[in-house]
Design a protein around this motif. Structure first.
Motif, short mmCIF file in Angstrom:
data_model
loop_
_atom_site.label_atom_id
_atom_site.label_comp_id
_atom_site.label_asym_id
_atom_site.label_seq_id
_atom_site.Cartn_x
_atom_site.Cartn_y
_atom_site.Cartn_z
N ASP A 105 9.92 -1.90 -4.95
CA ASP A 105 9.25 -3.19 -4.92
C ASP A 105 8.34 -3.39 -3.71
O ASP A 105 7.81 -4.49 -3.52
N ARG A 106 8.15 -2.39 -2.91
CA ARG A 106 7.31 -2.58 -1.72
C ARG A 106 5.84 -2.70 -2.13
O ARG A 106 5.40 -2.15 -3.13
N GLN A 107 5.09 -3.40 -1.30
CA GLN A 107 3.69 -3.67 -1.59
C GLN A 107 2.80 -2.48 -1.26
O GLN A 107 1.80 -2.23 -1.94
N PHE A 108 3.14 -1.74 -0.21
CA PHE A 108 2.35 -0.58 0.21
C PHE A 108 3.21 0.66 0.15
O PHE A 108 4.41 0.60 -0.12
N ARG A 147 -1.64 3.28 2.38
CA ARG A 147 -2.13 2.12 1.62
C ARG A 147 -3.28 2.61 0.75
O ARG A 147 -4.35 2.94 1.26
N CYS A 162 9.44 -1.35 7.90
CA CYS A 162 8.73 -0.84 6.72
C CYS A 162 9.67 -0.84 5.52
O CYS A 162 10.67 -0.12 5.52
N GLN A 168 0.84 4.09 7.83
CA GLN A 168 1.32 3.72 6.50
C GLN A 168 0.29 4.12 5.44
O GLN A 168 -0.91 4.03 5.67
#
Length: 171
Positions: free
Chosen positions: A123-126, A140, A118, A138
């Motif tokens: 900059d992570r998407q979720f 989202r 994870c 997670q």
């Protein structure tokens, strides 16, 4: 017929009669040293893996629509509740065959999966991931998504004991 011919014929009859009970005993025993026990012929780990993988998917598919991120603990409770009958069937399904299996959640493997898979940082998407009682969830879009379920399987047969840990994909 000569005496010698009669003697050979009588000897053959005696041998044939003596072979009947030996043959019957052999057939009743069914001995073959190449035959494996039932627990060695079957694949108890593979069978359990297939059952649990399908169960994890089925138990987690409706979670995003039902639980926001603040209620992720309730989502984990729901998944564990849905998995309980499948886990019980894996544990008891082969007892008649002499194969005992025990399934436990593995929090350590789930936490390790979160640590290595994870992403963190801006900059992570979720959103963040969390390992809760062996289940990886997670955030989202403020919804709880089940990513993985970490399970240990211990199998005991008449010939061996084995232990395996799986981090099963929920989707």
């Amino acid at each position: 017929m000569t005496e010698r011919g009669q003697l050979v014929l009588i000897a053959a009859v005696v041998i044939a009669v003596a072979m009947v009970p030996i043959t019957l005993a052999y057939l009743q025993l069914g001995y073959d040293d190449d035959v494996e026990s039932a627990s060695e012929v079957t694949d108890p780990e593979g069978d359990a893996h297939r059952v649990l993988l399908r169960a994890v998917h089925a138990a987690s598919v409706d979670v995003p629509g039902a639980y926001d991120w603040a209620n992720r603990s309730a989502a984990v409770d729901s998944v564990r509740s849905d998995l309980a009958p499948r886990i019980e069937s894996v544990e008891t399904g082969l007892l008649d065959s002499g194969i005992a299996r025990q399934v436990e959640y593995n929090q350590t493997a789930a936490a390790e999966w979160v640590r290595t898979n994870c992403p963190s940082g801006p900059d992570r998407q979720f959103g963040a991931c969390d390992a809760d009682r062996g289940i990886v969830v997670q955030n989202r879009a403020n919804r709880t998504h089940v990513l993985r379920v970490a399970l240990d399987l211990e199998t005991t047969t008449d010939r061996r004991e084995s232990s395996v840990t799986w981090v099963l994909d929920a989707w």
